[in-house]
Write an enzyme that holds these catalytic residues in place. Structure first.
Site, PDB file in Angstrom:
ATOM      1  CG  ASN A 252      -1.739   1.229   1.369  1.00  0.00           C
ATOM      2  OD1 ASN A 252      -1.863   2.005   0.422  1.00  0.00           O
ATOM      3  ND2 ASN A 252      -2.325   1.431   2.543  1.00  0.00           N
TER       4      ASN A 252
ATOM      5  CE  LYS B 273       0.203   3.422   4.706  1.00  0.00           C
ATOM      6  NZ  LYS B 273       0.003   3.534   6.128  1.00  0.00           N
TER       7      LYS B 273
ATOM      8  CG  HIS C 211      -5.895   1.584   5.018  1.00  0.00           C
ATOM      9  ND1 HIS C 211      -5.429   2.613   5.798  1.00  0.00           N
ATOM     10  CD2 HIS C 211      -4.870   0.711   4.902  1.00  0.00           C
ATOM     11  CE1 HIS C 211      -4.165   2.377   6.125  1.00  0.00           C
ATOM     12  NE2 HIS C 211      -3.803   1.220   5.594  1.00  0.00           N
TER      13      HIS C 211
ATOM     14  CD  GLU D 177      -3.031   5.356   6.597  1.00  0.00           C
ATOM     15  OE1 GLU D 177      -3.017   5.402   5.359  1.00  0.00           O
ATOM     16  OE2 GLU D 177      -2.122   4.812   7.269  1.00  0.00           O
TER      17      GLU D 177
ATOM     18  CD  GLU E   5      -3.598  -2.883   7.418  1.00  0.00           C
ATOM     19  OE1 GLU E   5      -2.416  -2.985   7.069  1.00  0.00           O
ATOM     20  OE2 GLU E   5      -4.334  -1.979   7.021  1.00  0.00           O
TER      21      GLU E   5
ATOM     22  N   GLY F  99       2.164   2.251  10.675  1.00  0.00           N
ATOM     23  CA  GLY F  99       3.067   3.383  10.474  1.00  0.00           C
ATOM     24  C   GLY F  99       3.753   3.860  11.749  1.00  0.00           C
TER      25      GLY F  99
ATOM     26  CB  SER G  87       5.092  -1.551  12.116  1.00  0.00           C
ATOM     27  OG  SER G  87       4.617  -0.222  12.246  1.00  0.00           O
TER      28      SER G  87
HETATM   29  C1  PEP Z   1      -0.842  -0.029   5.958  1.00  0.00           C
HETATM   30  O1  PEP Z   1      -0.854   1.091   5.477  1.00  0.00           O
HETATM   31  O2  PEP Z   1      -1.761  -0.810   5.706  1.00  0.00           O
HETATM   32  C2  PEP Z   1       0.267  -0.407   6.839  1.00  0.00           C
HETATM   33  C3  PEP Z   1       0.215  -1.576   7.414  1.00  0.00           C
HETATM   34  O3  PEP Z   1       1.288   0.506   7.000  1.00  0.00           O
HETATM   35  P1  PEP Z   1       2.714   0.216   7.714  1.00  0.00           P
HETATM   36  O4  PEP Z   1       3.245  -1.065   7.145  1.00  0.00           O
HETATM   37  O5  PEP Z   1       3.538   1.404   7.366  1.00  0.00           O
HETATM   38  O6  PEP Z   1       2.444   0.102   9.173  1.00  0.00           O
END
Ligand code: PEP
Length: 251
Positions: free
Chosen positions: A9, A11, A94, A96, A166, A172, A212
């Site tokens: 992803n 973003k 997601h 965000e 997640e 992040g 992460s």
């Molecule tokens: C994501 O955006 O779905 C995500 C898991 O980001 P990150 O790996 O940066 O934590």
């Protein structure tokens, strides 16, 4: 045996040149991976990156979809338009979009159903916030988001659905769920799927972990029995790291 799936992803990152370069690196590093690999570039680069990925085994995804088919919805992008650009996967729910943009469970559900109806495959993201985890509500939040996100989704569509667990506090932040905690959440999600759709569908469905994931923690996370690959944000922008994560999902 469930085929692991790794999503990148991107973003709101990259530009036309760096996105093309990244896609091309992912295409070569994923050429013989056992895992399915999907990248989710920003909308403006989808057509260019579709060209870059042509002939590779890397699939193209959209970070968001509209739940509407067409018409006066300024700024929205329909599932049909995305398919027309070579997209075969979509992210819905997601964190965000839920917690920064303000999408509700009902909208996530409408987007999931619109994408499936248009013939896109969907990664439906769910996960708890830190205060919810600390209040012991992880399983409850996941169950609520899962049931709401999949409301009205027929069993026949499930082969086109992947769930991404997640935890919001891990996205992040550099804080990863421990493999044991992630496995426990995934096992509960699979249990809910079993109660919604029966054992065969629940066993066949893939549940990714996201939050992460890095080149160094991916292998242990992905070796948990209910973790079928990962959805990767930050590390998906680093070709060498993403290649190692795809390799970790392709034992
Ligand atoms: C994501 O955006 O779905 C995500 C898991 O980001 P990150 O790996 O940066 O934590």
């Amino acid at each position: 045996m469930r085929q692991p799936i790794v999503g990148g992803n991107w973003k709101m990152n990259t530009n036309r040149a760096s996105g093309t370069e990244l896609a091309s690196a992912v295409a070569s590093s994923s050429a013989s991976a056992r895992a399915q690999v999907v990248v989710f570039p920003p909308f403006p680069y989808l057509l260019t990156i579709a060209d870059t990925l042509k002939g590779s085994r890397v699939m193209l995804g959209a970070q968001d979809v509209s739940d509407r088919a067409d018409g006066a919805f300024t700024g929205e992008v329909s599932c049909a338009m995305l398919k027309d650009c070579g997209v075969s996967w979509a992210l819905t729910g997601h964190s965000e979009r839920r917690h920064v943009i303000g999408e509700t469970d009902a909208l996530v559900n409408a987007k999931t159903k619109a994408a499936l109806a248009a013939g896109l495959s969907v990664i439906l993201c769910i996960g708890e916030k830190l205060d919810q985890r600390e209040a012991g509500k992880t399983d409850l939040v996941n169950e609520t988001q899962l049931r709401a996100g999949l409301a009205g989704v027929e069993p026949a569509s499930l082969s086109n659905v992947v769930i991404a667990y997640e935890p919001v506090w891990a996205i992040g932040t550099g804080k990863t769920a421990s493999p044991a905690d992630a496995q426990a959440a995934h096992a509960h999600i699979r249990k809910v799927l079993r109660s919604m759709y029966g054992v065969d569908h629940a066993e066949a469905m893939r549940i990714q972990y996201g939050g992460s994931v890095t080149a160094s923690n991916a292998r242990e996370l992905f070796s948990q029995p209910d973790i079928d690959g990962g959805l990767i944000g930050g590390a998906s922008l680093k070709p060498a790291d993403f290649a190692q994560i795809v390799a970790a999902a392709s034992p």
